[in-house]
Motif scaffolding. Structure first.
Motif, PDB file in Angstrom:
ATOM      1  N   VAL A  19       0.762  -1.081  -0.112  1.00 40.04           N
ATOM      2  CA  VAL A  19      -0.115   0.133   0.037  1.00 40.04           C
ATOM      3  C   VAL A  19       0.650   1.250   0.004  1.00 40.04           C
ATOM      4  O   VAL A  19       0.557   2.174  -0.891  1.00 40.04           O
ATOM      5  CB  VAL A  19      -1.186  -0.071   1.106  1.00 40.04           C
ATOM      6  N   VAL A  20       1.836   1.020   0.942  1.00 35.67           N
ATOM      7  CA  VAL A  20       2.847   2.337   0.845  1.00 35.67           C
ATOM      8  C   VAL A  20       3.533   2.631  -0.537  1.00 35.67           C
ATOM      9  O   VAL A  20       3.569   3.871  -0.957  1.00 35.67           O
ATOM     10  CB  VAL A  20       3.823   2.444   2.054  1.00 35.67           C
ATOM     11  N   TYR A  23       1.053   3.922  -2.933  1.00 40.53           N
ATOM     12  CA  TYR A  23       0.640   5.270  -2.531  1.00 40.53           C
ATOM     13  C   TYR A  23       1.635   6.533  -3.113  1.00 40.53           C
ATOM     14  O   TYR A  23       1.422   7.218  -3.623  1.00 40.53           O
ATOM     15  CB  TYR A  23       0.490   5.473  -0.900  1.00 40.53           C
ATOM     16  N   LEU A 105       6.751  13.502  -5.823  1.00 42.39           N
ATOM     17  CA  LEU A 105       6.676  12.019  -6.692  1.00 42.39           C
ATOM     18  C   LEU A 105       5.972  12.442  -7.810  1.00 42.39           C
ATOM     19  O   LEU A 105       6.039  12.124  -9.143  1.00 42.39           O
ATOM     20  CB  LEU A 105       6.544  10.829  -5.979  1.00 42.39           C
ATOM     21  N   VAL A 116      11.684   4.811  -9.243  1.00 40.67           N
ATOM     22  CA  VAL A 116      12.174   5.407  -8.224  1.00 40.67           C
ATOM     23  C   VAL A 116      11.718   4.776  -6.862  1.00 40.67           C
ATOM     24  O   VAL A 116      12.135   4.411  -5.953  1.00 40.67           O
ATOM     25  CB  VAL A 116      11.668   7.007  -8.245  1.00 40.67           C
ATOM     26  N   HIS A 120      13.977   2.749  -4.431  1.00 42.03           N
ATOM     27  CA  HIS A 120      14.224   3.298  -3.195  1.00 42.03           C
ATOM     28  C   HIS A 120      13.258   2.916  -2.011  1.00 42.03           C
ATOM     29  O   HIS A 120      13.578   3.068  -0.757  1.00 42.03           O
ATOM     30  CB  HIS A 120      14.252   5.056  -3.284  1.00 42.03           C
ATOM     31  N   LEU A 121      12.060   2.391  -2.436  1.00 40.94           N
ATOM     32  CA  LEU A 121      11.072   2.138  -1.237  1.00 40.94           C
ATOM     33  C   LEU A 121      10.857   0.638  -1.051  1.00 40.94           C
ATOM     34  O   LEU A 121      10.888  -0.050  -0.304  1.00 40.94           O
ATOM     35  CB  LEU A 121       9.692   2.955  -1.947  1.00 40.94           C
ATOM     36  N   ALA A 122      11.039  -0.132  -2.275  1.00 46.17           N
ATOM     37  CA  ALA A 122      10.783  -1.585  -2.326  1.00 46.17           C
ATOM     38  C   ALA A 122      12.448  -2.140  -2.454  1.00 46.17           C
ATOM     39  O   ALA A 122      12.168  -3.376  -2.379  1.00 46.17           O
ATOM     40  CB  ALA A 122      10.077  -2.026  -3.752  1.00 46.17           C
ATOM     41  N   ASP A 123      13.360  -1.362  -2.420  1.00 46.99           N
ATOM     42  CA  ASP A 123      14.643  -1.784  -2.448  1.00 46.99           C
ATOM     43  C   ASP A 123      14.937  -2.989  -3.426  1.00 46.99           C
ATOM     44  O   ASP A 123      15.670  -3.894  -3.042  1.00 46.99           O
ATOM     45  CB  ASP A 123      14.845  -2.400  -1.030  1.00 46.99           C
TER      46      ASP A 123
ATOM     47  N   MET B   1      19.606  12.473  -3.125  1.00 47.50           N
ATOM     48  CA  MET B   1      18.460  11.830  -3.468  1.00 47.50           C
ATOM     49  C   MET B   1      17.701  11.842  -1.968  1.00 47.50           C
ATOM     50  O   MET B   1      18.330  11.496  -1.333  1.00 47.50           O
ATOM     51  CB  MET B   1      18.846  10.461  -3.793  1.00 47.50           C
ATOM     52  N   LEU B   4      13.233   8.538   0.674  1.00 47.11           N
ATOM     53  CA  LEU B   4      11.661   7.985   0.576  1.00 47.11           C
ATOM     54  C   LEU B   4      11.422   7.000   1.612  1.00 47.11           C
ATOM     55  O   LEU B   4      10.133   6.592   1.831  1.00 47.11           O
ATOM     56  CB  LEU B   4      11.447   7.241  -0.740  1.00 47.11           C
ATOM     57  N   THR B   5      12.470   6.314   2.465  1.00 49.08           N
ATOM     58  CA  THR B   5      11.694   5.480   3.403  1.00 49.08           C
ATOM     59  C   THR B   5      11.093   5.815   4.716  1.00 49.08           C
ATOM     60  O   THR B   5      10.297   4.906   5.368  1.00 49.08           O
ATOM     61  CB  THR B   5      13.208   4.675   3.937  1.00 49.08           C
ATOM     62  N   LEU B   7       8.543   7.191   4.108  1.00 46.29           N
ATOM     63  CA  LEU B   7       7.065   6.776   3.796  1.00 46.29           C
ATOM     64  C   LEU B   7       6.707   5.623   4.424  1.00 46.29           C
ATOM     65  O   LEU B   7       5.465   5.256   4.641  1.00 46.29           O
ATOM     66  CB  LEU B   7       6.914   6.815   2.226  1.00 46.29           C
ATOM     67  N   ARG B   8       7.614   4.656   4.656  1.00 45.59           N
ATOM     68  CA  ARG B   8       7.302   3.321   5.229  1.00 45.59           C
ATOM     69  C   ARG B   8       6.437   3.319   6.495  1.00 45.59           C
ATOM     70  O   ARG B   8       5.824   2.516   6.740  1.00 45.59           O
ATOM     71  CB  ARG B   8       8.751   2.450   5.354  1.00 45.59           C
ATOM     72  N   LEU B  10       4.151   4.994   7.205  1.00 44.31           N
ATOM     73  CA  LEU B  10       2.722   5.180   7.038  1.00 44.31           C
ATOM     74  C   LEU B  10       2.084   3.870   7.243  1.00 44.31           C
ATOM     75  O   LEU B  10       0.881   3.681   7.471  1.00 44.31           O
ATOM     76  CB  LEU B  10       2.417   5.868   5.569  1.00 44.31           C
ATOM     77  N   GLY B  11       2.929   2.792   6.681  1.00 46.48           N
ATOM     78  CA  GLY B  11       2.142   1.611   6.559  1.00 46.48           C
ATOM     79  C   GLY B  11       1.885   1.040   8.100  1.00 46.48           C
ATOM     80  O   GLY B  11       0.680   0.329   7.999  1.00 46.48           O
ATOM     81  N   VAL B  14      -1.797   1.867   8.203  1.00 50.07           N
ATOM     82  CA  VAL B  14      -2.979   1.367   7.313  1.00 50.07           C
ATOM     83  C   VAL B  14      -3.358  -0.026   8.253  1.00 50.07           C
ATOM     84  O   VAL B  14      -2.607  -0.724   8.627  1.00 50.07           O
ATOM     85  CB  VAL B  14      -2.166   0.969   6.122  1.00 50.07           C
TER      86      VAL B  14
END
Lengths: 164, 441
Positions: A19-20, A23, A105, A116, A120-123, B1, B4-5, B7-8, B10-11, B14
Motif C-alpha cells: 500500500v505504501v 501510494y 513524486l 524510483v 528506493h522504497l521497495a529496495d 536523493m 523515501l524510506t 514513507l514506510r 505510513l504502513g 494502514v
C-alpha cells in the motif's frame, strides 16, 4: 513449483508495504489500497499461478502497478466506477512531510515514478526492476537517473518556496 | 536523493481489511466465471455482457472480459430495446432507465463532425430501487449507450461492449468520416476499438500491423497496458481505421511510442512524411526524423511542455510554460529543424492541463482541460485564443456547466470545413466564440 503458499502470512507481511509503495506511485491512499486489494483478489483467484512464482510479493506488486497504470490512462472513467473491494478501512492521517514527498513524486512522469519507488522504497535492484516491469535494464537506469535529478529539483523548489 | 524510506512508517497506520472479505469477493467472481465458462467460448462473450448488465450486481460478481482475444468483425443487431420507461424489474435496470435516470453520470460522449446530429453517449447510473445488500459497494450500478442520428429526437440504446468493473473502458470517441464514430479502446491491448455506424451497428475492429496512408481523421491512438500481468502488452502508437474491412491498422516504428527515447509522435502518417514530437525527458527536447535519421534539439529544462497540433505539413512546433511568469513559449521550425523561431505569449491564468493548437489562419488556441481537477471539480474547462501576432491569450470560453465528457485522451481541437471542435464545443469564427452541444440523451 515453489511450494505451498501461506496466503494469510503473505497478506499480513505484504499488504501494508505494498500500500505504501502504491501510494508513493499514485499519490492517493484510497486508490493505493484499492490496487493492492485487487491484487490480492487476483492472487486468490489465480493461486496456482502465484504459487508457481518465486517472489509472491513481486507478483502482487506487478498486478497492483498495472492496475494503477490503467487507472492513470483512464482516470476519468475509472474513478466513476463503484469500488469492488472493501476500500480503505479507516482514514489514515498523512503527515506534511509525507505529503510533500508524495507531491514531489507526483511531479515525475509515471515511468520515472515507478522506478524510483521500486528502487528506493521497495529496495529492488535495477535488474529486478527491469524484470518486474518487463523493460531493459538500461531503460531502468536512464529513467532512474532522470527521475532522481528531477525529484531532487522538485524538493529543492518546494523548500525554497516554503522559505520564501 | 531524498529519503523515501520515511514513507514506510505510513504502513503502520494502514489497517488491512480482513482477508476473508477479499476471499469472498474472489469467490463470487470465480463463481460467475465458472458458470459462464460452461456455456462455451463464443457464447461467453455474449452472455457475459447480458448477465453483467441485466442481472443485479448484488453478489458483487464480475464476469470475465467480453472481448475475444483475437476478434473477427461481427455486427450486433440494430435494435436493442431500451425497455419500458418505468422500471421493469425490482433488481435491475433497462438501458433506457439507465440513460433517463436524473442522477446518471455521463461517462463519455462523442459527436460526428460530418453530421453533429449523430452522437453517442455512455451513461452510468446507480439502481436506486435495487436491493442494497452488497455493503461495500452500495447499490448496483448499470451502464448504457445512447445513440442518435437526429440530435436525440430519437434514441437507440445499446449495451456497452466491455466490463466496466474490470476494463478501463473507451478513452475517446473519434469521428473518422461520414456515418462513423470510432470508440477507441486504448486500455485493452487486444481491442483496437469499436466502430459505430449511423445505422446503430457496433463492430469490433480486427487488428493488423501495417503502416498505411489515409485521411488524417481516420488516424487514432491505440495500444496500451493490460491489468493482467500474464497478458502481452501491445505497442502504443498511431492506428488507421479502415471501415471497408473493419480493421484497425497499427503503424510501425517510428510512428509508435519509443520507450527508450521519446514519447508520442505529434503527427500521424497522414500529416507528415516522418514523425516529430517531444522526447520523454524533463528538458524541452523536440525530436524529428529527416531521411530516416533521428535529430534532437535540447532547449534546456522546462516545467511543462507539449507539442502544437494543427501545424502545416513540413512544420513543427513545441511549447513550454514558465509557471512563475505564466508565459507560454512556442518554438517552431520548418523541416530539418533549422532555424527555430521563438514566440512568447502571456497566459490569462495557470492551467492544470494545457493543449495548444494552431488554427488554419495561424491563430493559437489553448485548452485548459482541468487535468485531474476535472475529475472532482466541474466545470474546469477554459479555451484561450491568441491572434497570429498577439502577445497574450484572450479567454474566449469558460465552462459554466458540464456539457460533455470528451475522454481522457481526446484530441483537444479538430478542424473540419471551417469549424473547430473541442469535445462537444464548436466555433465557426476561427475560435473567437464557442457553443456547446448540450443534448446527450
Amino acid at each position: 513449483m515453489h511450494g505451498a503458499l501461506d496466503l494469510d502470512a503473505l497478506y499480513q507481511a505484504s499488504y501494508r508495504r505494498l500500500v505504501v509503495q502504491m501510494y508513493a506511485i499514485c499519490g492517493d491512499l484510497v486508490e493505493a489500497e484499492d490496487a493492492v486489494q485487487e491484487a490480492f483478489v487476483t492472487a486468490i483467484r489465480k493461486r496456482r499461478q502465484l504459487e508457481a512464482v518465486a517472489n509472491h510479493e513481486a507478483w502482487l506488486r506487478t498486478v497492483a502497478v498495472n492496475r494503477l497504470r490503467s487507472g492513470w490512462r483512464h482516470a476519468a472513467v475509472v474513478r466513476r466506477l463503484q469500488p469492488r473491494v472493501p476500500g480503505s478501512q479507516a482514514a489514515v492521517e498523512v503527515g506534511p512531510d509525507h505529503v510533500a514527498l508524495v507531491r514531489a513524486l507526483a511531479g515525475l512522469d509515471a515511468a520515472g515514478r515507478e522506478v524510483v519507488v521500486l528502487h528506493h522504497l521497495a529496495d529492488l535492484g535495477t535488474a529486478e526492476i527491469a524484470a518486474e516491469l518487463g523493460i531493459p535494464e538500461g531503460t531502468v537506469k536512464s529513467r532512474l537517473s532522470r527521475a532522481r535529478a528531477r525529484l531532487a529539483a522538485l524538493l529543492d523548489e518546494r523548500e525554497e518556496w516554503e522559505r520564501a | 536523493m531524498p529519503d523515501l524510506t520515511s514513507l514506510r512508517s505510513l504502513g503502520d497506520r494502514v489497517q488491512p481489511p480482513p482477508l476473508g472479505a477479499l476471499q469472498d469477493v474472489a469467490r463470487r467472481r470465480s463463481r460467475l466465471s465458472a458458470t459462464l465458462a460452461a456455456v462455451g467460448a463464443v457464447a461467453v462473450a455474449v452472455v457475459a455482457t447480458v448477465v453483467f448488465l441485466l442481472v443485479p450486481r448484488e453478489d458483487g460478481a464480475v464476469p470475465e472480459p467480453v472481448h475475444p482475444p483475437t476478434p473477427s468483425p461481427t455486427r450486433t443487431a440494430t435494435d436493442e430495446s431500451g425497455g419500458p420507461a418505468t422500471h421493469a424489474s425490482d433488481t435491475s435496470m433497462t438501458l433506457r432507465e439507465v440513460v433517463a435516470k436524473p442522477n446518471a453520470d455521463l461517462v463519455l460522449s462523442g459527436i460526428s463532425l460530418d453530421d453533429p446530429d449523430f452522437r453517442v453517449a455512455i451513461w452510468s447510473a446507480p439502481c436506486s430501487w435495487c436491493p442494497n445488500d452488497d455493503e461495500p459497494r452500495g447499490r448496483p450500478r448499470f451502464w448504457a449507450m445512447a445513440i442518435t442520428t437526429d440530435g436525440f429526437e430519437s434514441t437507440m440504446y445499446r449495451r456497452i461492449p466491455y466490463d466496466p468493473y474490470r476494463d478501463p473502458g473507451f478513452t475517446e470517441v473519434v469521428s473518422p468520416g461520414p456515418g462513423l464514430l470510432l470508440l477507441v479502446d486504448a486500455g485493452n491491448p487486444n481491442s483496437p476499438g469499436w466502430l459505430l455506424r449511423d445505422d446503430g451497428t457496433l463492430t469490433h475492429l480486427a487488428a493488423a500491423v501495417e503502416t498505411r496512408s489515409g485521411d488524417a481523421r481516420r488516424w487514432h491512438w491505440c495500444g496500451g497496458y493490460d491489468a493482467d500481468p500474464a497478458a502481452p502488452t501491445s505497442p502504443v502508437g498511431w492506428c488507421l481505421v479502415d471501415a471497408e474491412t473493419d480493421t484497425s491498422y497499427q503503424a510501425e516504428a517510428p510512428w509508435l511510442v519509443d520507450e527508450l527515447v521519446h514519447g508520442r509522435p505529434a503527427v500521424s502518417p497522414a500529416e507528415a512524411d516522418e514523425p516529430w514530437g517531444l522526447e520523454n525527458v524533463t528538458d524541452l527536447v523536440p525530436y524529428w526524423y529527416d531521411g530516416g535519421v533521428l535529430h534532437t534539439r535540447d532547449f534546456g529544462p522546462a516545467d511543462a511542455t507539449g507539442t502544437v497540433s494543427g501545424m502545416p505539413r513540413g512544420e513543427m512546433a513545441v511549447w513550454s510554460l514558465d509557471p512563475a511568469s505564466l508565459v507560454l513559449t512556442v518554438r517552431s521550425s520548418g523541416e530539418g529543424g533549422q532555424p527555430w523561431q521563438v514566440r512568447r505569449i502571456a497566459l490569462p491564468s495557470a492551467p492544470s492541463r494545457l493543449s495548444v493548437h494552431r488554427t488554419r489562419s495561424g491563430a493559437l488556441m489553448a485548452l485548459d482541460s482541468g487535468g485531474e481537477l476535472a475529475l472532482y471539480a466541474w466545470p474546469p474547462r477554459q479555451i484561450w485564443r491568441a491572434d497570429a501576432d498577439a502577445d497574450s491569450f484572450d479567454v474566449v470560453y469558460v465552462e459554466s456547466e458540464r456539457t460533455d465528457v470528451a475522454g481522457y485522451d481526446a484530441t483537444a481541437f479538430t478542424e473540419l470545413g471551417g469549424r473547430i471542435w473541442s469535445g462537444g464545443l464548436w466555433s465557426d469564427d476561427d475560435g473567437r466564440t464557442w457553443h456547446a452541444v448540450r443534448d446527450w440523451r
